[in-house]
Design a protein around this motif. Structure first.
Motif, PDB file in Angstrom:
ATOM      1  N   GLY A 145      76.441 -99.910  54.094  1.00 12.72           N
ATOM      2  CA  GLY A 145      75.116-100.429  54.401  1.00 12.72           C
ATOM      3  C   GLY A 145      74.380-100.826  53.131  1.00 12.72           C
ATOM      4  N   PRO A 146      73.113-101.213  53.241  1.00 10.66           N
ATOM      5  CA  PRO A 146      72.330-101.573  52.054  1.00 10.66           C
ATOM      6  C   PRO A 146      72.096-100.358  51.149  1.00 10.66           C
ATOM      7  N   ASP A 147      71.865-100.621  49.872  1.00  9.60           N
ATOM      8  CA  ASP A 147      71.538 -99.522  48.972  1.00  9.60           C
ATOM      9  C   ASP A 147      70.109 -99.050  49.193  1.00  9.60           C
ATOM     10  N   LEU A 148      69.209 -99.978  49.516  1.00 13.42           N
ATOM     11  CA  LEU A 148      67.808 -99.654  49.757  1.00 13.42           C
ATOM     12  C   LEU A 148      67.251-100.552  50.854  1.00 13.42           C
ATOM     13  N   VAL A 149      66.348-100.002  51.631  1.00 20.08           N
ATOM     14  CA  VAL A 149      65.497-100.789  52.507  1.00 20.08           C
ATOM     15  C   VAL A 149      64.069-100.376  52.202  1.00 20.08           C
ATOM     16  N   VAL A 150      63.243-101.335  51.822  1.00 17.45           N
ATOM     17  CA  VAL A 150      61.853-101.052  51.457  1.00 17.45           C
ATOM     18  C   VAL A 150      60.958-101.980  52.251  1.00 17.45           C
ATOM     19  N   SER A 151      60.142-101.405  53.120  1.00 18.98           N
ATOM     20  CA  SER A 151      59.202-102.189  53.911  1.00 18.98           C
ATOM     21  C   SER A 151      57.898-101.411  54.030  1.00 18.98           C
ATOM     22  N   LEU A 178      76.649-101.455  37.697  1.00 19.06           N
ATOM     23  CA  LEU A 178      76.893-100.063  38.081  1.00 19.06           C
ATOM     24  C   LEU A 178      76.093 -99.097  37.225  1.00 19.06           C
ATOM     25  N   ASP A 179      75.828 -99.459  35.981  1.00 19.05           N
ATOM     26  CA  ASP A 179      75.062 -98.591  35.086  1.00 19.05           C
ATOM     27  C   ASP A 179      73.672 -98.290  35.625  1.00 19.05           C
ATOM     28  N   ARG A 180      73.182 -99.127  36.540  1.00 18.53           N
ATOM     29  CA  ARG A 180      71.846 -98.915  37.096  1.00 18.53           C
ATOM     30  C   ARG A 180      71.874 -98.085  38.376  1.00 18.53           C
ATOM     31  N   TYR A 181      73.067 -97.768  38.869  1.00 20.95           N
ATOM     32  CA  TYR A 181      73.188 -96.962  40.077  1.00 20.95           C
ATOM     33  C   TYR A 181      73.363 -95.491  39.709  1.00 20.95           C
ATOM     34  N   LYS A 182      72.266 -94.883  39.284  1.00 22.11           N
ATOM     35  CA  LYS A 182      72.245 -93.473  38.910  1.00 22.11           C
ATOM     36  C   LYS A 182      71.051 -92.809  39.582  1.00 22.11           C
ATOM     37  N   PRO A 183      71.076 -91.487  39.747  1.00 23.33           N
ATOM     38  CA  PRO A 183      69.957 -90.818  40.433  1.00 23.33           C
ATOM     39  C   PRO A 183      68.583 -91.159  39.855  1.00 23.33           C
ATOM     40  N   GLN A 184      68.481 -91.245  38.518  1.00 19.77           N
ATOM     41  CA  GLN A 184      67.182 -91.501  37.902  1.00 19.77           C
ATOM     42  C   GLN A 184      66.679 -92.915  38.132  1.00 19.77           C
ATOM     43  N   ASN A 185      67.572 -93.816  38.555  1.00 20.35           N
ATOM     44  CA  ASN A 185      67.183 -95.204  38.799  1.00 20.35           C
ATOM     45  C   ASN A 185      66.696 -95.449  40.229  1.00 20.35           C
ATOM     46  N   LEU A 186      66.858 -94.455  41.089  1.00 21.49           N
ATOM     47  CA  LEU A 186      66.610 -94.654  42.515  1.00 21.49           C
ATOM     48  C   LEU A 186      65.155 -95.036  42.807  1.00 21.49           C
ATOM     49  N   ALA A 189      63.897 -98.323  41.307  1.00 22.01           N
ATOM     50  CA  ALA A 189      64.414 -99.452  42.085  1.00 22.01           C
ATOM     51  C   ALA A 189      63.580 -99.676  43.342  1.00 22.01           C
ATOM     52  N   VAL A 190      63.139 -98.581  43.964  1.00 21.74           N
ATOM     53  CA  VAL A 190      62.269 -98.690  45.140  1.00 21.74           C
ATOM     54  C   VAL A 190      60.953 -99.362  44.761  1.00 21.74           C
ATOM     55  N   MET A 191      60.364 -98.942  43.634  1.00 17.75           N
ATOM     56  CA  MET A 191      59.069 -99.486  43.243  1.00 17.75           C
ATOM     57  C   MET A 191      59.161-100.943  42.800  1.00 17.75           C
ATOM     58  N   LEU A 192      60.279-101.328  42.232  1.00 20.21           N
ATOM     59  CA  LEU A 192      60.466-102.734  41.897  1.00 20.21           C
ATOM     60  C   LEU A 192      60.420-103.588  43.167  1.00 20.21           C
ATOM     61  N   GLN A 193      61.049-103.103  44.225  1.00 15.25           N
ATOM     62  CA  GLN A 193      60.979-103.822  45.494  1.00 15.25           C
ATOM     63  C   GLN A 193      59.587-103.728  46.108  1.00 15.25           C
ATOM     64  N   GLN A 194      58.960-102.557  45.990  1.00 16.46           N
ATOM     65  CA  GLN A 194      57.621-102.372  46.537  1.00 16.46           C
ATOM     66  C   GLN A 194      56.615-103.310  45.887  1.00 16.46           C
ATOM     67  N   SER A 232      63.864 -98.247  29.691  1.00 17.15           N
ATOM     68  CA  SER A 232      65.293 -98.461  29.911  1.00 17.15           C
ATOM     69  C   SER A 232      65.669 -98.241  31.374  1.00 17.15           C
ATOM     70  N   THR A 233      65.053 -97.240  32.012  1.00 16.34           N
ATOM     71  CA  THR A 233      65.353 -96.945  33.408  1.00 16.34           C
ATOM     72  C   THR A 233      64.740 -97.995  34.322  1.00 16.34           C
ATOM     73  N   ILE A 234      63.556 -98.471  33.998  1.00 21.27           N
ATOM     74  CA  ILE A 234      62.881 -99.449  34.843  1.00 21.27           C
ATOM     75  C   ILE A 234      63.651-100.763  34.891  1.00 21.27           C
ATOM     76  N   ILE A 235      64.083-101.245  33.729  1.00 25.94           N
ATOM     77  CA  ILE A 235      64.750-102.549  33.696  1.00 25.94           C
ATOM     78  C   ILE A 235      66.268-102.443  33.750  1.00 25.94           C
ATOM     79  N   GLY A 236      66.799-101.258  33.510  1.00 20.62           N
ATOM     80  CA  GLY A 236      68.244-101.086  33.586  1.00 20.62           C
ATOM     81  C   GLY A 236      68.972-101.463  32.318  1.00 20.62           C
ATOM     82  N   PHE A 237      68.326-101.331  31.170  1.00 23.43           N
ATOM     83  CA  PHE A 237      68.981-101.487  29.873  1.00 23.43           C
ATOM     84  C   PHE A 237      69.292-100.095  29.327  1.00 23.43           C
TER      85      PHE A 237
END
Length: 336
Positions: A145-151, A178-186, A189-194, A232-237
């Motif tokens: 399924g999707p990694d995130l759903v934000v509505s 893949l480097d951005r798929y870590k617990p601290q990025n979760l 990632a939601v807020m970027l979509q929000q 680094s966590t916000i942008i994924g660098f």
């Protein structure tokens, strides 16, 4: 060259500066901290994987109709037998059961993620008081399924995507993603979509500068509602990439200006600097992809520094990218 080979002392001082600045901005306004919100996280994967029959799966879907509609994109009142059979197949798959256990072990009670969500929504409620709090649910789809759903009404966290590099199964993505798929990025990632909910833009402005500033506003919003989260966590660098792009900011900017890219509208050309790529070799072999988005973030930051009377909602509502750019007075110096 773009990336100068730093001495260990320079790298240490650069990273120390990044972290010290982050720590300084980590304090939360007492008016925001005092906002009381209740934002529980419902662990739907536990409910589904406790199913003992197809009838249990059907009852699960009917009991979670909003999840079914938003995440699975089905009507819980008109369920297809194929869907129920597929979900029951997941429930009874021993390999997936092990992955569910692995995911739950990684995230535990989700305390850090819930804390960050509460912090973020306290900020959002402060700046946008009429915002309704969504339901927050987790799920493990076996990476189907999707990694995130934000509505507005629901946030679904696909935990299995964010287990990290030691997971038994990983999303089918290149390593730099893949480097951005870590617990601290979760939650970042939601807020970027929000942020998209609040981020106004002129859809007719196809210039690269306008796109850079749109992304910059998104990162600035995320940084503002999650003030303890490093860049680094916000942008994924990586931390090293952040140190490098900061040191070479003037050279990156000079490249964009000299190549007349700010006013470029050709997607093939702008995409090289804005879209997903492992690197931007047009600047340097080690320059990280999406560098144009990072520069847009710096422009927005400079704009807010130069215009302290502008509030976060005013920034996000501003459609005129040219106005933001002009009033930012952004012009980083190129190091010799």
């Amino acid at each position: 060259m773009y990336l100068i080979k730093h001495s260990q002392i320079f790298v240490f001082l650069s990273l120390l500066l990044v972290f010290s600045c982050q720590k300084k901005s980590c304090e939360i306004d007492s008016r925001i901290a005092a906002i009381n919100i209740n934002l529980p996280i419902q662990r739907l994967e536990k409910a589904l994987y406790a199913s003992k029959s197809k009838e249990d799966v059907q009852r699960f879907l009917q009991a979670n109709s909003l999840f079914a509609r938003k995440y699975l994109q089905v009507d819980a009142n008109h369920l297809d037998n194929n869907l129920i059979n597929s979900l029951y197949g997941l429930v009874t798959n021993p390999q997936l059961s092990k992955f569910v256990t692995e995911t739950e072990k990684t995230f535990g009670n989700l305390e850090p993620q819930q804390r960050d969500l509460v912090t973020a929504f306290k900020h959002i409620k402060y700046y946008y008081p009429k915002t309704n709090l969504p339901q927050v649910q987790t799920f493990v789809s076996g990476l189907l399924g999707p990694d995130l759903v934000v509505s507005d009404s629901i946030i679904v966290l696909g935990l299995d995507y964010f287990v990290g590099d030691k997971a038994s199964y990983r999303p089918k993505q290149p390593n730099y993603i893949l480097d951005r798929y870590k617990p601290q990025n979760l939650i970042p990632a939601v807020m970027l979509q929000q942020s998209a909910k609040f981020n106004s833009t002129d859809l007719d402005d196809k210039r690269m500068m306008a796109q850079m500033i749109y992304y910059g506003k998104s990162y600035y919003f995320t940084q503002h509602v999650l003030p303890c989260t490093p860049d680094s966590t916000i942008i994924g660098f990586s931390d090293q990439q952040i140190a490098d792009v900061q040191y070479n900011e003037g050279k990156i900017w000079a490249h964009l200006v000299e190549k007349n890219l700010l006013f470029e509208t050709n997607h093939f050309k702008t995409g090289k600097y804005l879209e997903e790529r492992p690197t931007v070799p047009e600047i340097d072999a080690k320059c990280p992809g999406r560098i144009g988005r990072w520069v847009g973030w710096q422009i927005v930051r400079k704009y807010m520094e130069e215009n302290p009377e502008v509030t976060l909602p005013q920034l996000m509502a501003e459609k005129d990218a040219q106005k933001i750019f002009n009033n930012s007075h952004y012009k980083p110096k190129r190091r010799s």
